[in-house]
Design a protein around this motif. Structure first.
Motif, PDB file in Angstrom:
ATOM      1  N   GLY A 310     -92.838   8.014 -13.012  1.00 46.85           N
ATOM      2  CA  GLY A 310     -94.297   8.655 -12.974  1.00 46.85           C
ATOM      3  C   GLY A 310     -93.409   8.365 -14.675  1.00 46.85           C
ATOM      4  N   ARG A 311     -92.672   7.441 -15.481  1.00 45.69           N
ATOM      5  CA  ARG A 311     -91.920   7.959 -16.943  1.00 45.69           C
ATOM      6  C   ARG A 311     -93.235   6.664 -16.914  1.00 45.69           C
ATOM      7  NH1 ARG A 311     -87.963   9.634 -19.922  1.00 45.69           N
ATOM      8  NH2 ARG A 311     -87.001  10.088 -18.024  1.00 45.69           N
ATOM      9  N   LEU A 312     -93.885   7.169 -18.491  1.00 43.64           N
ATOM     10  CA  LEU A 312     -94.261   5.798 -19.477  1.00 43.64           C
ATOM     11  C   LEU A 312     -93.371   5.342 -20.214  1.00 43.64           C
ATOM     12  CD1 LEU A 312     -97.245   4.283 -19.924  1.00 43.64           C
ATOM     13  CD2 LEU A 312     -97.920   6.145 -21.014  1.00 43.64           C
ATOM     14  N   TYR A 313     -93.238   4.038 -20.864  1.00 41.10           N
ATOM     15  CA  TYR A 313     -92.744   2.922 -21.641  1.00 41.10           C
ATOM     16  C   TYR A 313     -93.736   2.448 -22.064  1.00 41.10           C
ATOM     17  CZ  TYR A 313     -88.891   3.690 -18.444  1.00 41.10           C
ATOM     18  OH  TYR A 313     -87.500   4.291 -17.728  1.00 41.10           O
ATOM     19  N   ALA A 314     -94.133   3.077 -23.165  1.00 35.94           N
ATOM     20  CA  ALA A 314     -94.134   2.671 -24.864  1.00 35.94           C
ATOM     21  C   ALA A 314     -93.820   1.204 -25.345  1.00 35.94           C
ATOM     22  CB  ALA A 314     -95.166   3.559 -25.335  1.00 35.94           C
ATOM     23  N   CYS A 315     -93.987   0.073 -25.362  1.00 30.67           N
ATOM     24  CA  CYS A 315     -93.102  -1.216 -26.067  1.00 30.67           C
ATOM     25  C   CYS A 315     -94.681  -1.799 -27.365  1.00 30.67           C
ATOM     26  CB  CYS A 315     -92.708  -1.908 -25.278  1.00 30.67           C
ATOM     27  SG  CYS A 315     -93.816  -2.939 -24.044  1.00 30.67           S
ATOM     28  N   ASN A 316     -93.960  -2.542 -28.416  1.00 30.95           N
ATOM     29  CA  ASN A 316     -94.845  -3.353 -28.847  1.00 30.95           C
ATOM     30  C   ASN A 316     -95.072  -4.594 -27.892  1.00 30.95           C
ATOM     31  OD1 ASN A 316     -91.691  -3.742 -29.597  1.00 30.95           O
ATOM     32  ND2 ASN A 316     -92.611  -5.041 -30.701  1.00 30.95           N
ATOM     33  N   HIS A 317     -95.831  -5.320 -28.542  1.00 30.39           N
ATOM     34  CA  HIS A 317     -96.299  -6.482 -27.906  1.00 30.39           C
ATOM     35  C   HIS A 317     -95.644  -7.895 -28.108  1.00 30.39           C
ATOM     36  CE1 HIS A 317     -98.083  -8.826 -24.685  1.00 30.39           C
ATOM     37  NE2 HIS A 317     -99.349  -7.999 -25.231  1.00 30.39           N
ATOM     38  N   ARG A 318     -94.692  -8.506 -28.168  1.00 35.81           N
ATOM     39  CA  ARG A 318     -94.782  -9.564 -28.025  1.00 35.81           C
ATOM     40  C   ARG A 318     -95.134 -10.718 -27.294  1.00 35.81           C
ATOM     41  NH1 ARG A 318     -93.752  -9.591 -33.338  1.00 35.81           N
ATOM     42  NH2 ARG A 318     -92.230 -11.434 -33.216  1.00 35.81           N
ATOM     43  N   THR A 319     -94.930 -10.202 -26.163  1.00 30.85           N
ATOM     44  CA  THR A 319     -95.123 -11.758 -25.522  1.00 30.85           C
ATOM     45  C   THR A 319     -95.986 -11.255 -23.798  1.00 30.85           C
ATOM     46  OG1 THR A 319     -93.891 -12.134 -23.503  1.00 30.85           O
ATOM     47  CG2 THR A 319     -93.456 -13.186 -26.866  1.00 30.85           C
ATOM     48  N   LEU A 320     -96.169 -11.812 -23.089  1.00 35.39           N
ATOM     49  CA  LEU A 320     -96.644 -10.907 -22.066  1.00 35.39           C
ATOM     50  C   LEU A 320     -95.968 -10.252 -20.598  1.00 35.39           C
ATOM     51  CD1 LEU A 320     -99.944 -13.297 -20.693  1.00 35.39           C
ATOM     52  CD2 LEU A 320    -100.081 -10.987 -21.727  1.00 35.39           C
ATOM     53  N   LEU A 321     -94.642 -10.927 -20.740  1.00 36.18           N
ATOM     54  CA  LEU A 321     -93.336 -11.284 -19.857  1.00 36.18           C
ATOM     55  C   LEU A 321     -92.703  -9.755 -20.922  1.00 36.18           C
ATOM     56  CD1 LEU A 321     -91.626 -14.214 -20.114  1.00 36.18           C
ATOM     57  CD2 LEU A 321     -92.659 -13.202 -18.772  1.00 36.18           C
ATOM     58  N   ASP A 322     -93.548  -8.860 -21.430  1.00 32.26           N
ATOM     59  CA  ASP A 322     -92.726  -7.518 -21.737  1.00 32.26           C
ATOM     60  C   ASP A 322     -92.209  -7.035 -21.364  1.00 32.26           C
ATOM     61  OD1 ASP A 322     -92.798  -8.329 -24.941  1.00 32.26           O
ATOM     62  OD2 ASP A 322     -94.988  -7.847 -25.311  1.00 32.26           O
ATOM     63  N   PRO A 323     -93.242  -6.663 -20.168  1.00 32.15           N
ATOM     64  CA  PRO A 323     -92.702  -5.169 -18.648  1.00 32.15           C
ATOM     65  C   PRO A 323     -91.779  -5.794 -18.628  1.00 32.15           C
ATOM     66  CG  PRO A 323     -95.131  -5.359 -19.481  1.00 32.15           C
ATOM     67  CD  PRO A 323     -94.527  -7.032 -19.908  1.00 32.15           C
ATOM     68  N   ILE A 324     -91.847  -7.335 -17.914  1.00 32.07           N
ATOM     69  CA  ILE A 324     -90.902  -7.702 -17.345  1.00 32.07           C
ATOM     70  C   ILE A 324     -88.949  -7.859 -17.927  1.00 32.07           C
ATOM     71  CG2 ILE A 324     -89.842  -9.888 -16.278  1.00 32.07           C
ATOM     72  CD1 ILE A 324     -92.215 -10.722 -15.642  1.00 32.07           C
ATOM     73  N   GLY A 325     -89.153  -7.985 -19.191  1.00 31.76           N
ATOM     74  CA  GLY A 325     -88.111  -7.336 -20.346  1.00 31.76           C
ATOM     75  C   GLY A 325     -87.364  -6.287 -19.664  1.00 31.76           C
ATOM     76  N   ILE A 326     -88.738  -5.545 -20.292  1.00 29.16           N
ATOM     77  CA  ILE A 326     -87.900  -3.478 -19.967  1.00 29.16           C
ATOM     78  C   ILE A 326     -87.371  -4.045 -18.367  1.00 29.16           C
ATOM     79  CG2 ILE A 326     -89.113  -1.484 -19.439  1.00 29.16           C
ATOM     80  CD1 ILE A 326     -90.877  -2.312 -21.545  1.00 29.16           C
ATOM     81  N   ALA A 327     -87.954  -4.209 -17.213  1.00 26.20           N
ATOM     82  CA  ALA A 327     -87.867  -4.441 -16.328  1.00 26.20           C
ATOM     83  C   ALA A 327     -86.120  -5.007 -16.145  1.00 26.20           C
ATOM     84  CB  ALA A 327     -88.802  -4.830 -14.536  1.00 26.20           C
ATOM     85  N   SER A 328     -86.062  -5.975 -16.527  1.00 23.83           N
ATOM     86  CA  SER A 328     -84.918  -6.319 -16.554  1.00 23.83           C
ATOM     87  C   SER A 328     -83.619  -5.689 -16.725  1.00 23.83           C
ATOM     88  CB  SER A 328     -84.966  -8.121 -16.795  1.00 23.83           C
ATOM     89  OG  SER A 328     -85.632  -8.865 -16.282  1.00 23.83           O
ATOM     90  N   ALA A 329     -83.793  -4.809 -18.155  1.00 19.70           N
ATOM     91  CA  ALA A 329     -83.332  -4.010 -18.969  1.00 19.70           C
ATOM     92  C   ALA A 329     -82.803  -2.695 -17.737  1.00 19.70           C
ATOM     93  CB  ALA A 329     -83.924  -3.204 -20.180  1.00 19.70           C
ATOM     94  N   LEU A 330     -84.028  -2.258 -16.956  1.00 19.48           N
ATOM     95  CA  LEU A 330     -83.649  -0.952 -16.111  1.00 19.48           C
ATOM     96  C   LEU A 330     -83.206  -1.601 -15.252  1.00 19.48           C
ATOM     97  CD1 LEU A 330     -87.385   0.402 -16.786  1.00 19.48           C
ATOM     98  CD2 LEU A 330     -85.201   1.877 -17.385  1.00 19.48           C
ATOM     99  N   GLY A 331     -83.320  -2.788 -15.003  1.00 14.68           N
ATOM    100  CA  GLY A 331     -82.416  -3.166 -13.479  1.00 14.68           C
ATOM    101  C   GLY A 331     -83.241  -2.369 -12.023  1.00 14.68           C
ATOM    102  N   ARG A 332     -84.781  -2.573 -12.236  1.00 11.66           N
ATOM    103  CA  ARG A 332     -85.456  -1.967 -11.415  1.00 11.66           C
ATOM    104  C   ARG A 332     -86.812  -2.180 -12.122  1.00 11.66           C
ATOM    105  NH1 ARG A 332     -83.389   2.852 -13.756  1.00 11.66           N
ATOM    106  NH2 ARG A 332     -85.450   4.127 -15.330  1.00 11.66           N
ATOM    107  N   PRO A 333     -88.236  -2.614 -11.116  1.00 13.68           N
ATOM    108  CA  PRO A 333     -89.686  -2.556 -11.222  1.00 13.68           C
ATOM    109  C   PRO A 333     -90.493  -1.398 -11.703  1.00 13.68           C
ATOM    110  CG  PRO A 333     -89.285  -3.102  -9.200  1.00 13.68           C
ATOM    111  CD  PRO A 333     -87.653  -2.766  -9.240  1.00 13.68           C
TER     112      PRO A 333
END
Length: 502
Positions: A310-333
């Motif tokens: 239930g953690r909410l990650y709020a990021c600026n928007h550069r491309t549609l792949l922003d959530p995938i970049g965050i998931a890759s950095a976390l190592g989990r979806p």
């Protein structure tokens, strides 16, 4: 009265002389520097340094070709190539590139007319206007021969009208840049023949920069409001796929690389779709994708070992792949909510996705449902921005959780941009990012922000925007998706009754 008139005339003459000297000094120095000994280059160069003429009591006319074009034979090729590709497609651009060696043998004026014919023949007027408004200003900002001389225009007093004359470009190519960003009151360029909807590509012959024509155009501008702001205006929004200056050699490299780029993107998509998250980042790096993680990613478990969801990650928007970049950095979806999602991107996404509607209560319900299932990444800007600016953050996210984790993301591409305002092209945004030779993403996790500290949701959203802007070195703005789409696409971003284009 006579004394006042004389003083005004002398003041205007002094301004005109100062501007003329500034322009001549900047341009002549640029044109002569580094190419003085190349006779062949000089012979093939665009027309000589710009002149400044005075019309009437309070108007100037500036020949801007030498400001826009560098003193090289191929200086005019990139803008026409951008019109061909962004307005007519890759096939038209390839045709222009294939013909260019033969066009090099023509005199400058004939070469300009031939490139205009290839780029504009059969092109819809709306498509050409969109390229001139949304694509070419970025090119001219980056590659103009002398932006310093152009900036001098914006420094002139508001009561002085200034007209730009170009013999190398049709008005539709340069008008938006020169009027909206530089500060000219009127632009007079070569006119293109054609019907009501389509261009024929032929440039009209004749003298279109005579004093009478320019004076008539300036009369039509009405009251001068050109310098109501600061010029040159910053480039916040722009569109188009090509992220490089398409010189003939660079354009050739792109076409040679394109088939390999498609295959490379397919491989990278397969990596993220089929491999576990912890392995996908390592394997993707072997294909040239660079992911830089700054700060410690929040743990998946609490200190007592219980799952933490239930953690909410709020990021600026550069491309549609922003959530995938965050998931890759976390190592989990993580799940992602977005205001816009092409059908192809939805099919290829390795994450759980939920489309938002821009209906406040319905979006609140959807985001709350996603948070109940696990971590969620969202982009409060609501649309992408390529330049180092942050748009206004929607405050709805701050009303859903007691704590939000700001994430500063940035992306870099060398050949293709991964954002678009066209509904059809948008479906391929993620694919284009992965088609770049070495795309880069940086993900920076910042300190969580308490949303229950007594501040309103708007104040919390502004605080999240501020800390992300400081981390990236970006500038904060109050601009929204609506301003972006009105500028780049001429609409508010709503297509076919479906609200929420990105």
């Amino acid at each position: 009265m006579a004394t006042t008139t004389t003083t005004t005339s002398q003041s205007f003459a002094s301004r005109a002389l100062h501007f003329h000297r500034a322009v001549q000094r900047n341009i002549v120095a640029r044109l002569l520097g580094g190419n003085g000994g190349d006779a062949s280059s000089t012979a093939e160069s665009p027309p000589s340094p710009p002149t400044v003429r005075r019309i009437g009591n309070n108007a100037l006319v500036v020949d801007v070709d030498a400001m826009l074009l560098k003193p090289t034979p191929s200086a005019a090729f990139p803008p026409y190539f951008l019109v061909a590709v962004e307005g007519g497609g890759y096939a038209r651009g390839l045709a222009l590139l294939a013909l260019y060696p033969a066009l090099r043998l023509l005199p400058h004026d004939a070469r300009i007319r031939a490139m205009a014919m290839v780029s504009f023949c059969g092109l819809h007027r709306n498509a050409a206007a969109r390229v001139g408004r949304a694509v070419l200003p970025k090119h001219f900002f980056s590659d103009a021969a002398d932006m310093g001389a152009l900036e001098t225009v914006g420094a002139l007093p508001g009561d002085v009208k200034v007209a730009a004359v170009s013999r190398s470009f049709p008005t539709v190519m340069v008008e938006a840049f020169l009027k909206e960003y530089v500060g000219f009151d009127a632009v007079v360029g070569a006119e293109l023949r054609g019907g009501r909807r389509y261009f024929s590509g032929a440039m009209e012959a004749g003298e279109y920069s005579d004093t009478e024509t320019i004076a008539r155009v300036l009369m039509q501008t009405g009251k001068n409001n050109r310098r109501s702001g600061t010029f040159p205006k910053p480039m916040v929004f722009h569109d188009g796929r090509l992220a490089f200056t398409p010189t003939p050699s660079a354009a050739l490299v792109m076409y040679v690389y394109f088939p390999f780029a498609v295959a490379l993107a397919a491989v990278r998509i397969a990596i993220y779709v089929f491999l576990p998250w912890r392995a996908s980042g390592v394997v993707a790096a072997l294909t040239g994708i660079k992911l830089r993680v700054i700060g410690a990613p929040p743990p998946a478990e609490d200190d007592d070992g219980k799952p933490r969801g239930g953690r909410l990650y709020a990021c600026n928007h550069r491309t549609l792949l922003d959530p995938i970049g965050i998931a890759s950095a976390l190592g989990r979806p993580v799940a992602a909510v977005t205001y816009s999602l092409g059908r192809l991107s939805e099919i290829l996404s390795p994450l759980r996705l939920r489309r938002l509607t821009r209906d406040r209560e319905e979006d609140r319900r959807r985001m709350a449902a996603m948070l109940a299932l696990g971590d969620v990444a969202l982009c409060p800007e609501g649309t992408t921005c390529r330049e180092p600016y942050l748009l206004r953050f929607s405050p709805l996210f701050a009303e859903l959780v007691s704590e939000v984790t700001p994430v500063a993301v940035d992306s870099r591409t060398s050949m293709f941009y991964a954002t678009s305002t066209s509904p059809i092209a948008k479906s391929f945004d993620s694919v284009y990012f992965l088609m770049n030779p070495r795309p880069e993403y940086s993900v920076q996790f910042l300190e969580p922000i308490n949303t229950e500290s007594g501040k309103s949701s708007i104040e919390v959203a502004n605080e999240v925007q501020r800390v992300i802007a400081e981390a990236l070195g970006f500038q904060r703005t109050a601009l929204t998706r609506k301003e972006k789409y009105l500028l780049l696409a001429g609409n508010e971003g709503f297509v076919k009754g479906r609200r929420g284009n990105n």
